[in-house]
Each structure stands twice: as C-alpha cells, then as structure tokens.
Design a protein around this motif. Structure first.
Motif, PDB file in Angstrom:
ATOM      1  N   GLN A   1       0.839  -1.208   0.000  1.00 11.56           N
ATOM      2  CA  GLN A   1       0.000   0.000   0.000  1.00 11.56           C
ATOM      3  C   GLN A   1       0.871   1.255   0.000  1.00 11.56           C
ATOM      4  N   GLN A   2       1.892   1.259   0.846  1.00 13.43           N
ATOM      5  CA  GLN A   2       2.768   2.426   0.899  1.00 13.43           C
ATOM      6  C   GLN A   2       3.558   2.580  -0.394  1.00 13.43           C
ATOM      7  N   ALA A   3       3.952   1.466  -0.967  1.00 12.35           N
ATOM      8  CA  ALA A   3       4.690   1.527  -2.230  1.00 12.35           C
ATOM      9  C   ALA A   3       3.833   2.155  -3.323  1.00 12.35           C
TER      10      ALA A   3
ATOM     11  N   ALA B   1       4.574   5.669  -5.223  1.00 13.25           N
ATOM     12  CA  ALA B   1       4.719   5.656  -6.679  1.00 13.25           C
ATOM     13  C   ALA B   1       3.727   6.620  -7.335  1.00 13.25           C
ATOM     14  N   LEU B   2       2.501   6.674  -6.823  1.00  7.65           N
ATOM     15  CA  LEU B   2       1.506   7.600  -7.359  1.00  7.65           C
ATOM     16  C   LEU B   2       1.949   9.050  -7.178  1.00  7.65           C
ATOM     17  N   ASN B   3       2.467   9.352  -6.012  1.00  6.15           N
ATOM     18  CA  ASN B   3       2.863  10.732  -5.742  1.00  6.15           C
ATOM     19  C   ASN B   3       4.127  11.120  -6.495  1.00  6.15           C
TER      20      ASN B   3
ATOM     21  N   VAL C   1      -4.921   6.545 -13.741  1.00  7.94           N
ATOM     22  CA  VAL C   1      -3.584   6.756 -13.179  1.00  7.94           C
ATOM     23  C   VAL C   1      -3.243   5.661 -12.188  1.00  7.94           C
ATOM     24  N   ILE C   2      -4.171   5.335 -11.301  1.00  9.19           N
ATOM     25  CA  ILE C   2      -3.918   4.303 -10.288  1.00  9.19           C
ATOM     26  C   ILE C   2      -3.634   2.957 -10.951  1.00  9.19           C
TER      27      ILE C   2
ATOM     28  N   LEU D   1       4.349  -0.588 -11.232  1.00 10.55           N
ATOM     29  CA  LEU D   1       4.965  -0.969  -9.939  1.00 10.55           C
ATOM     30  C   LEU D   1       5.120  -2.490  -9.858  1.00 10.55           C
ATOM     31  N   VAL D   2       4.095  -3.217 -10.224  1.00 17.37           N
ATOM     32  CA  VAL D   2       4.168  -4.684 -10.187  1.00 17.37           C
ATOM     33  C   VAL D   2       5.231  -5.183 -11.170  1.00 17.37           C
ATOM     34  N   HIS D   3       5.250  -4.568 -12.342  1.00 19.90           N
ATOM     35  CA  HIS D   3       6.232  -4.981 -13.368  1.00 19.90           C
ATOM     36  C   HIS D   3       7.668  -4.755 -12.857  1.00 19.90           C
TER      37      HIS D   3
END
Length: 470
Positions: free
Chosen positions: A410-412, A416-418, A456-457, A464-466
């Motif tokens: 969740q924090q990651a 990454a979004l920000n 965006v999410i 991020l997963v990749h």
C-alpha cells in the motif's frame, strides 16, 4: 520600494497568479524536491544591501516554486484540500494591504462587526438554531483547544487558571478512536494529559462512537474518583470520515452534565446542503461548541475556522483577560480577542463576505454536491480494478481502498503515485491495516480530473508490479 513600484509589481503578481491557476494542471501535484534541496540554494547570510524585485521574483520562480506542493491543483486528493477561491484571494490582498490588527472592536470596528454578521450568515446556512453565536478562529486546532480549556475550567469551577491543576483530580475527556490528532494535542496543552483522554471504540456504518461504551466509561470513571469533564464528538473524521450519532452523544452529555464539542472541521461545510443534514447533522442542536473550517471545503483562503457557541459565557470565563490597556470605554461592544487564545487577530471575515456574496449559497452547494457524486463514481471505478478492495465506503466525498498485497504494498503504491505527479494521495490506517485515502474536495476540480484518477492508479500499479517482478 515606493508605491509606484508596489503598484507595478502588484499587477505583475496578480497576472502571475492568474496564469499559475490557468496552467496548474500542467504541474506535478506534489513537490519533487529532496530534503535540504531548497535550503541549499539559499545564501547562508542575509544581504547587507537591498536587491531589485526582478532578482527576487526570478529566485522565487527558480528556488521556491519547485518546492511547492500545489494545494490548489484540481487533482489534489490528499488530506483535505485547503481551498482558495478567487474572491477569497482578492479579499486577502485587501486584508494584507490594510494590515489591520483586529483584536478589539476599537482597533477595527468593521472587522468585528462583519465577523458577527458572517457568523450569523453561516448559522443560517447550516440550519443551527437561534441563540447560537460564534467566533472566527485560525484553525480547528485552536477552536478545539479553546473548548477543551473550557471543559477543564467548568469541571474545576473555574479555578484551574487561577490555581493550576494540582489537587484537582484526574479530569477525563471522552471521544472515539477516530478523532483527529488535534484532540490529543489539546489534551496535552490543557494539562489534561493523554491518559485522561478516553478513546472509545466505534460501531455502525459511519463508525460512530459506541454509546454504550461511552456511558460505561463515564460511570466507571466516576466510581473510580475521576472527574468527567467533557465529550468531543466528530462529524466527518479525518481518517475515514467517521461520524458520531450526535443526538445520542448529546443525550449522554446532558444526563451527565458534561460540556460538549463537535469537530466538524471538514464535513461541516457540507451542512449548507439540506440533504446531508439528516445523516450527519441530526441532533446537533445543543452542542456547546461546534467547529468547521471554511478554509477546507467551502473555498475560503487559509486560515479561517469558525467556532459556533451555544453560550459564549463559559469560553469567555475561561479565556477573557482584560488589562487596562485593552479596556474599551463607552458603549458595550464585542472584543473577539476575549473569545480566543491569541490576542492578535486577522481580518478573516472579509474573505467569507467576498466568497459568499460571489458564489451565493447555491453556487457553493453545487460544488459540494458534485464532489460527493464524483467520489461515489470514482470509488466504483477503483472497486472494479482487479484485486483492489474498497475498505471504507464513501462518507460524503471520502473513502479508502487497498491494492493487492500487504501494508508495504500500500505504501509503495502511494509513493509511486505521488512520484508520478498526476494525482496526490495519502495513506491512512483502519482496522489495523494501512489504507489509501481518496478525498474529492478541490474547489475547481472537474469530473474529468476526478475520474482520470482510476486510470492513473491502474497505470502506476501495473508499472509498480512490473518493476518488482524484474
């Protein structure tokens, strides 16, 4: 700088401000600088001689602006937006120009009298009963501290300020586990202490304080020799929008003879819309103190917090101090510095006057209704993302969610979004798990601004997963 230069640069700054807002969507929402980067670009010593405004403004653009997180960005979905509608900004320019210190009626009669009328306008807009009055504070933290100090003084028969708290016993204040941290800080500053701030569990679809647990805690404390002093309720808590059953809280408070304060800092603004009152405002009549922040959802430039009071006398008895140099002779007048902790006061009522007159209540209601509607829509879009979970359903325009994975994931995703820059979100905690908060509330946001967040999410999560798989 002479006044001719001031006029020229004033026009320049006004033009700059308009262009800033026209192009704000092109900027990343959150600042991308690293700690110490801005300070490292500044001289270590002040200049001995004055510098030209051209140079100062150039450095403002070069040094300051890269380190600004854009709270007026329409894709600011973090915290609660600290809005600044254009009429409010113009009012603040006038206030800065006049530069009045509005501590007493006589130091600025217009500021005092306009404040009283603006309080009355807002009381009508939010359907609070006749007899209430109030005061404009800088922030909800100050209003809450004022209320907690009043609870303390009432519980000690107004001897705490005079004698201190030694020998007074353990004064207890009750609230839910969903209250804002400013409640904790008020308990510290007032000398109540963290241990005497009794936080109780929540229940129900809006995560309101457990009324049975509240009554049991008060009964238990009286039996143990503690001194119940007050209850703090919430409407629209910061974490997930938790909202107490106000009528039930007030019933307990009246039976126990306790002073009450309602923290509606964010959600209170929505009470100008009649359709939201049944769920979030029912039973509010009779609360001794109520706070909401026009500088959040309503569009008033920061800072501007309104504290309504059923009867101002307990707070005046707590805070009023009148040395000879502050006395006002002649006719009876209101000196709002006697209602608040700071002596110095800004002319905050002017921006409310400009704001309400410019948009009208219906214009402001339309924005709030849109935000609530769009929050419901974007919540469904995120619910539809593979593996995503809505943790708390929308309460007005606030909800929380989780992506697949543990708390670290969740924090990651938040980080990454920000870092991506297109939207800005913050993390929170609920039920022992980390959650991602999403709140729609920026004054000029459009439906497109809100709905693009789902894209965006999904995009950032996929990247991020990749990256983790490589």
């Amino acid at each position: 700088m002479n006044w001719d230069e001031f006029a020229r640069w004033g026009r320049h700054v006004s033009d700059w401000a308009a262009q800033y807002h026209r192009t704000i969507r092109d900027r990343p929402v959150r600042a991308r600088t690293r700690p110490g980067e801005i300070a490292g670009k500044l001289p270590v010593a002040p200049p001995e001689r004055g510098e030209a405004m051209d140079a100062i403004m150039a450095d403002f653009e070069r040094i300051v602006m890269p380190g600004i997180t854009h709270w007026q960005h329409p894709r600011f979905f973090a915290y609660f937006s600290s809005n600044a509608a254009p009429p409010s900004m113009l009012a603040e320019m006038l206030v800065s120009t006049i530069a009045a210190q509005c501590m007493l009626w006589q130091t600025s009669p217009a500021a005092t009298e306009l404040e009283g009328v603006m309080i009355d306008w807002l009381l009508q807009a939010m359907s609070l009963p006749e007899g209430y009055t109030g005061v404009i504070q800088d922030s909800a933290s100050s209003a809450t501290l004022s209320a907690v100090l009043t609870m303390r003084e009432k519980a000690t028969a107004y001897t705490g300020n005079r004698d201190g708290l030694g020998g007074k016993g353990n004064l207890r204040i009750y609230c839910s586990e969903q209250v804002h941290s400013s409640i904790d800080r008020a308990a510290w500053v007032a000398g109540i202490g963290q241990r005497n701030l009794v936080k109780l569990p929540t229940k129900g679809p809006r995560y309101g304080i457990d009324i049975d647990a509240l009554q049991a805690a008060i009964t238990r404390d009286r039996a143990s020799g503690h001194i119940p002093a007050g209850i703090i309720a919430i409407t629209g808590g910061t974490g997930i929008g938790a909202s107490d059953d106000l009528g039930a809280v007030l019933q307990v408070a009246r039976a126990e003879g306790l002073y009450t304060h309602l923290d509606a800092a964010w959600a209170g603004a929505a009470m100008i819309c009649p359709e939201f009152r049944a769920d979030f405002w029912s039973g509010v009549e009779g609360f001794d103190s109520i706070v909401f922040n026009p500088h959040k959802w309503l569009g008033a430039q920061f800072d501007c917090s309104v504290q309504f009071l059923r009867d101002p006398r307990p707070q005046l008895n707590t805070l009023k101090i009148e040395p000879e140099y502050l006395k006002t002779t002649g006719e009876a007048v209101t000196n709002y510095s006697e209602w608040t902790i700071p002596l110095g006061r800004r002319f905050r009522a002017l921006k409310l006057w400009f704001l309400i007159r410019s948009y009208g209540l219906e214009g402001l209601r339309a924005r709030l209704r849109n935000h609530v509607s769009w929050a419901g829509e974007i919540c469904e879009e995120i619910r539809g993302l593979d593996g995503f979970e809505i943790v708390t359903e929308p309460i007005l325009s606030l909800f929380t969610f989780r992506c697949p994975g543990d708390d670290t994931a969740q924090q990651a995703l938040v980080d990454a979004l920000n870092d991506d820059g297109r939207i800005y979100l913050t993390q929170g905690s609920f039920g022992g798990r980390k959650v991602i908060r999403f709140q729609v509330g920026q004054f000029d946001a459009t439906r497109d601004d809100v709905m693009m967040a789902a894209t965006v999410i999904a995009d950032v999560y996929e990247r991020l997963v990749h990256s983790l798989e490589q």
